[in-house]
Design an enzyme around this catalytic site. Structure first.
Site, PDB file in Angstrom:
ATOM      1  CG  ASP A 255      30.603 -11.771 -52.185  1.00 35.91           C
ATOM      2  OD1 ASP A 255      30.381 -11.782 -50.860  1.00 35.91           O
ATOM      3  OD2 ASP A 255      30.219 -10.973 -52.716  1.00 35.91           O
TER       4      ASP A 255
ATOM      5  CD  GLU B  14      36.655 -18.631 -48.235  1.00 34.31           C
ATOM      6  OE1 GLU B  14      37.044 -19.573 -47.986  1.00 34.31           O
ATOM      7  OE2 GLU B  14      36.149 -17.192 -47.525  1.00 34.31           O
ATOM      8  CE1 TYR B  15      25.781 -17.746 -46.446  1.00 35.62           C
ATOM      9  CE2 TYR B  15      25.103 -17.251 -48.136  1.00 35.62           C
ATOM     10  CZ  TYR B  15      24.679 -16.993 -47.480  1.00 35.62           C
ATOM     11  OH  TYR B  15      23.414 -17.276 -46.446  1.00 35.62           O
ATOM     12  CG  ASP B  16      27.533 -17.796 -53.930  1.00 34.42           C
ATOM     13  OD1 ASP B  16      27.071 -17.644 -53.471  1.00 34.42           O
ATOM     14  OD2 ASP B  16      27.576 -17.171 -54.543  1.00 34.42           O
TER      15      ASP B  16
ATOM     16  CB  SER C 226      -0.060   6.385 -41.482  1.00 33.95           C
ATOM     17  OG  SER C 226      -1.391   7.602 -40.883  1.00 33.95           O
TER      18      SER C 226
ATOM     19  CD  GLU D 243      12.252   5.931 -36.490  1.00 33.72           C
ATOM     20  OE1 GLU D 243      11.678   5.467 -34.688  1.00 33.72           O
ATOM     21  OE2 GLU D 243      11.586   5.142 -37.378  1.00 33.72           O
TER      22      GLU D 243
ATOM     23  CE  LYS E 243       6.967   9.583 -42.639  1.00 34.17           C
ATOM     24  NZ  LYS E 243       7.304   8.960 -43.777  1.00 34.17           N
TER      25      LYS E 243
ATOM     26  CG  ASP F 228      10.727   8.470 -49.317  1.00 33.62           C
ATOM     27  OD1 ASP F 228       8.679   7.491 -49.018  1.00 33.62           O
ATOM     28  OD2 ASP F 228      10.228   8.906 -50.539  1.00 33.62           O
TER      29      ASP F 228
ATOM     30  NE  ARG G 220      -0.287   2.065 -42.581  1.00 32.24           N
ATOM     31  CZ  ARG G 220      -0.009   2.636 -42.817  1.00 32.24           C
ATOM     32  NH1 ARG G 220      -1.235   2.921 -44.501  1.00 32.24           N
ATOM     33  NH2 ARG G 220      -1.912   3.556 -42.350  1.00 32.24           N
TER      34      ARG G 220
ATOM     35  CE1 TYR H 131       7.797   1.756 -38.593  1.00 31.67           C
ATOM     36  CE2 TYR H 131       9.934   1.958 -40.134  1.00 31.67           C
ATOM     37  CZ  TYR H 131       8.306   1.598 -40.210  1.00 31.67           C
ATOM     38  OH  TYR H 131       7.742   1.651 -41.195  1.00 31.67           O
TER      39      TYR H 131
ATOM     40  CE  LYS I  34       7.414   5.250 -33.654  1.00 30.15           C
ATOM     41  NZ  LYS I  34       7.760   4.224 -33.918  1.00 30.15           N
TER      42      LYS I  34
ATOM     43  CE  LYS J 272       6.334  13.394 -44.941  1.00 25.89           C
ATOM     44  NZ  LYS J 272       5.511  13.309 -45.492  1.00 25.89           N
TER      45      LYS J 272
ATOM     46  CB  CYS K 127      29.441  30.058 -79.674  1.00 21.37           C
ATOM     47  SG  CYS K 127      29.937  30.285 -78.090  1.00 21.37           S
TER      48      CYS K 127
ATOM     49  CB  CYS L 140      33.801  31.982 -79.328  1.00 22.10           C
ATOM     50  SG  CYS L 140      32.662  30.681 -79.772  1.00 22.10           S
TER      51      CYS L 140
ATOM     52  CB  CYS M  71      30.259  26.298 -78.729  1.00 24.74           C
ATOM     53  SG  CYS M  71      31.663  27.493 -79.304  1.00 24.74           S
TER      54      CYS M  71
ATOM     55  CB  CYS N 276      34.664  29.023 -77.123  1.00 25.38           C
ATOM     56  SG  CYS N 276      33.551  29.065 -76.571  1.00 25.38           S
TER      57      CYS N 276
HETATM   58  O1  JCF Z   1      10.775   5.533 -41.371  1.00 26.86           O
HETATM   59  C1  JCF Z   1       9.760   5.929 -41.083  1.00 26.86           C
HETATM   60  N1  JCF Z   1       8.725   5.470 -42.270  1.00 26.86           N
HETATM   61  C2  JCF Z   1       8.101   5.045 -40.343  1.00 26.86           C
HETATM   62  C3  JCF Z   1       7.062   5.111 -40.157  1.00 26.86           C
HETATM   63  C4  JCF Z   1       9.388   4.624 -38.731  1.00 26.86           C
HETATM   64  C5  JCF Z   1       8.801   5.014 -37.824  1.00 26.86           C
HETATM   65  O2  JCF Z   1       8.793   5.056 -36.756  1.00 26.86           O
HETATM   66  C6  JCF Z   1       6.966   5.623 -37.810  1.00 26.86           C
HETATM   67  C7  JCF Z   1       6.019   5.106 -38.822  1.00 26.86           C
HETATM   68  C8  JCF Z   1       5.181   5.073 -39.241  1.00 26.86           C
HETATM   69  C9  JCF Z   1       4.570   4.976 -38.133  1.00 26.86           C
HETATM   70  N2  JCF Z   1       5.824   4.817 -37.038  1.00 26.86           N
HETATM   71  C10 JCF Z   1       4.940   4.612 -37.095  1.00 26.86           C
HETATM   72  C11 JCF Z   1       4.124   4.860 -35.430  1.00 26.86           C
END
Ligand code: JCF
Length: 679
Positions: free
Chosen positions: A37, A39-41, A86, A117, A119, A121, A140, A231, A295, A319, A413, A416, A433, A438
């Site tokens: 790090d 050296e990068y800096d 979505s 894959e 999903k 969050d 989005r 993705y 997909k 989900k 307690c 005990c 306690c 105990c």
């Molecule tokens: O990982 C996700 N939250 C995720 C959302 C991954 C995907 O491949 C998605 C998506 C939402 C829409 N693909 C679409 C078409």
């Protein structure tokens, strides 16, 4: 020597830009840095200097653009070239099979292959590359229009500012879609820092990522550990993709981080199998996911299937089961932990929370029950996150029928019958306690001693420990190592085989690292991290026993409470006898992370060191790191407890102060000589 010509400077700028881009990719995307790090800096600092003096040599894809730009007054809006849809949700295998059936019917063929894959969050974003250079990033938003957050996204180390690879293959336009996330480990560190700085902590990684991307001042965003997985694509020109899997391969070649846990070209049975596997590995992933995305892999089939208004027909999100459920509180009992703390626990009508049956949940402490007005008989909301203990979030007051009973903390307690002590801890009171012998406390200490992060004795679960203590077979830590197969085999729930396995794992646990052993002792304020930090500074348990509270406190990351607890623990003769008995049973404690410091008697070990002035041969940060490696504790100001002052060029007032205290002053030549000798 002549001053460099503008052309030479331009070439230096280009070279630095190229090198830094490559190093950033090695670090953030490949997770395999080739330079430190520091050296990068140094390289980055030089490039910033050049670009400040010659702004004409700065480019939109220069790594200097990652540090943040002047703050905005508001975000602009931008329309997505192609709507960001979505996904429809599936909640069980049948929903997924129905999805598959619709596709089979629609396409009139059976041999559909999918790409699946995790999903993520996080926060969905779109990145626009024109002629290979990142020119815009948007959220989005509502799927049609998003906010322009280009400066913020430029600060994300793993986002390429310029596409990698063969220039002749660079598409004219490439819109890439992905999810900005914060890794769980980074999130924990971030919140820890915020807590130390008395700032509000983030509720979860997604909120932290969203909040960080919403900063008008990208310099703030730059301090947040944001990351990305891509993705998908939006509009592209000058390149074409045949399938989801081929697209992901190409995006990876362009330098984007693509989730490694993706499977391609699998049939619907394998899709369902992948979901089951994902549920299992979920907790071990360093990022939060809430399900799986399925997909249709082939883009021409995707086009045939088409889209509905809000979601494509060729993809679905499967989900995970919710981690929150409501159920009834049948009773509230008291658990006495290894430190004597009384914890109220709700006994629940068993309920499936995210795939796990839950029948108890913690209520933390008396104050919390009062604050939330939780009563026996209430309907309550229960959550379970990761592998942590389920907890009651709130009771649902509208569901009451008048028969609920308010909870009362016992005054003695329950195990005990000793007195209870009320202690103030932060904003709440805890009930403890006071009797160290105990039986509940003792069982707690044994359970902790053998637990996964401590001695990790397989087959010695909580129920077995209860049984062994109840039968009088374990009266001390040492007794664990004296357990015999035949005695164990006679116990309930034990057979010859499990008894033999247990004896074998006890035997295995006798070789233990210093770090684990220190943690296993269950010293107050000494968790995994403190145990690690301390064991990095000492080579043997004996050294820790003999050290002083003051030396412990000088360890970076060890606070006064921990230092005192550890010191008190080892000053106690009973504790020393307990440890001696354990060692006499054949337990070997070795340090698996021996410190350079300990092995070579270097002069900095366990010494308090202060630095002043400018060093010529290395940045101060590097000197500090090296000193810490040698066991030094770095402090920022001189006191009577300081052992050495390292003085570079133009030392400040610390120099005079050190002379006054008669503290040894060391120059850079001596310092480098010692580094060469001991590192
Ligand atoms: O990982 C996700 N939250 C995720 C959302 C991954 C995907 O491949 C998605 C998506 C939402 C829409 N693909 C679409 C078409």
């Amino acid at each position: 020597m002549n001053d460099p010509t503008p052309d030479q400077i331009r070439r230096e700028a280009r070279r630095l830009q190229k090198e830094l881009t490559e190093h950033s990719y090695q670090y953030h995307v490949l997770d395999d840095p080739v330079i430190s790090d520091a050296e990068y800096d140094i390289l980055l600092k030089r490039l910033i200097e050049i670009e400040e003096e010659f702004p004409e040599f700065s480019t939109p894809d220069s790594p200097t653009k990652r540090v943040g730009a002047p703050p905005l007054s508001a975000f602009k809006q931008a329309r997505h070239s192609i709507a960001m849809l979505s996904l429809d949700n599936a909640f069980n295998d049948q929903d997924v099979l129905d999805f598959h059936k619709r596709i089979v019917k629609n396409l009139n063929r059976e041999d559909i292959l999918y790409t699946v894959e995790p999903k993520l969050d996080g926060v969905a974003v779109e990145l626009t590359y024109e002629n290979g250079v990142l020119v815009q990033a948007t959220t989005r938003g509502d799927g049609i229009t998003g906010e322009v957050i280009t400066e913020n996204v430029r600060t994300i180390g793993s986002v390429p500012l310029k596409l990698h690879g063969d220039k002749t293959k660079t598409p004219f336009l490439l819109e890439v879609r992905g999810e900005v996330i914060i890794k769980k480990t980074d999130f924990d560190l971030l919140n820890k820092k915020r807590l130390e700085n008395k700032e509000n902590v983030f509720a979860n990684p997604r909120n932290a990522a969203a909040g960080s991307l919403r900063q008008l001042d990208s310099k703030i965003t730059a301090t947040r550990p944001l990351d990305i997985f891509v993705y998908g694509i939006g509009l592209v020109q000058g390149i074409s993709f045949q399938s989801q899997s081929q697209m992901l391969t190409l995006l990876k070649e362009f330098g984007f981080p693509v989730n490694p846990n993706i499977e391609s070209g699998i049939n619907i049975d394998k899709v369902l199998k992948f979901y089951k596997e994902l549920e299992v590995i979920r907790e071990n992933l360093d990022y939060e996911i809430d399900g799986m995305v399925i997909k249709v892999d082939d883009f021409s089939l995707q086009r045939q299937l088409g889209e509905k208004i809000k979601s494509p027909r060729w993809a679905i999100a499967y989900k995970f089961a919710a981690m929150q459920r409501t159920t009834t509180i049948k009773d509230i009992i008291i658990q006495v932990g290894r430190t004597g703390t009384l914890t109220p626990v709700a006994i629940l009508e068993p309920v499936n929370v995210g795939g796990v049956m839950v029948s108890r949940a913690t209520l933390h402490n008396e104050d919390e029950i009062k604050r939330k007005d939780i009563r026996i008989g209430d309907t309550a909301l229960v959550v379970r996150a990761g592998d942590v203990i389920p907890k009651v979030v709130k009771s649902i007051k509208s569901q009451r029928n008048g028969n609920e009973i308010a909870f009362k903390m016992p005054t003695i307690c329950p195990v005990c019958q000793s007195e209870i002590e009320k202690i103030k801890r932060d904003k709440s009171h805890i009930n403890k306690c006071i009797n160290a012998s105990c039986q509940a406390q003792f069982k707690g200490r044994i359970k902790h001693f053998v637990s996964k992060k401590a001695l990790d004795i397989d087959g010695l679960g909580k129920k077995i420990v209860d049984q062994l203590v109840n039968e009088g077979l374990i009266k001390s830590f040492a007794d664990i190592f004296l357990l015999e197969k035949d005695t164990l085999a006679d116990l309930d729930r034990m057979a010859q085989k499990s008894a033999a396995n247990l004896v074998a794992s006890v035997e295995k646990s006798k070789k233990v690292s210093l770090r684990r052993f220190l943690y296993a002792l269950g010293i107050d304020h000494t968790g995994e991290n403190a145990a690690k930090l301390i064991s990095e500074k000492f080579s043997t348990l004996k050294d820790i026993m003999e050290t002083s509270e003051d030396v412990l406190q000088q360890i970076n990351g060890i606070g006064p409470e921990t230092a005192q607890s550890v010191s008190d623990f080892f000053s106690n003769r009973e504790n020393m006898a307990i440890i001696k008995d354990v060692i006499n049973c054949g337990v070997e404690i070795s340090n698996d992370q021996p410190v350079i410091a300990e092995s070579n008697n270097n002069p900095f070990n366990n010494k308090r060191v202060v630095l002043t002035g400018t060093l010529q041969t290395m940045p101060r940060s590097k000197a500090k790191k090296q000193l810490e490696k040698l066991g030094a504790a770095i402090s920022s100001s001189i006191s009577s407890k300081t052992h050495f002052l390292i003085a570079g060029q133009k030392p400040g007032s610390k120099f005079v102060k050190a002379q006054k205290f008669g503290i040894e002053i060391m120059d850079e030549t001596r310092l480098t000589a010692l580094f060469n000798q001991y590192l």
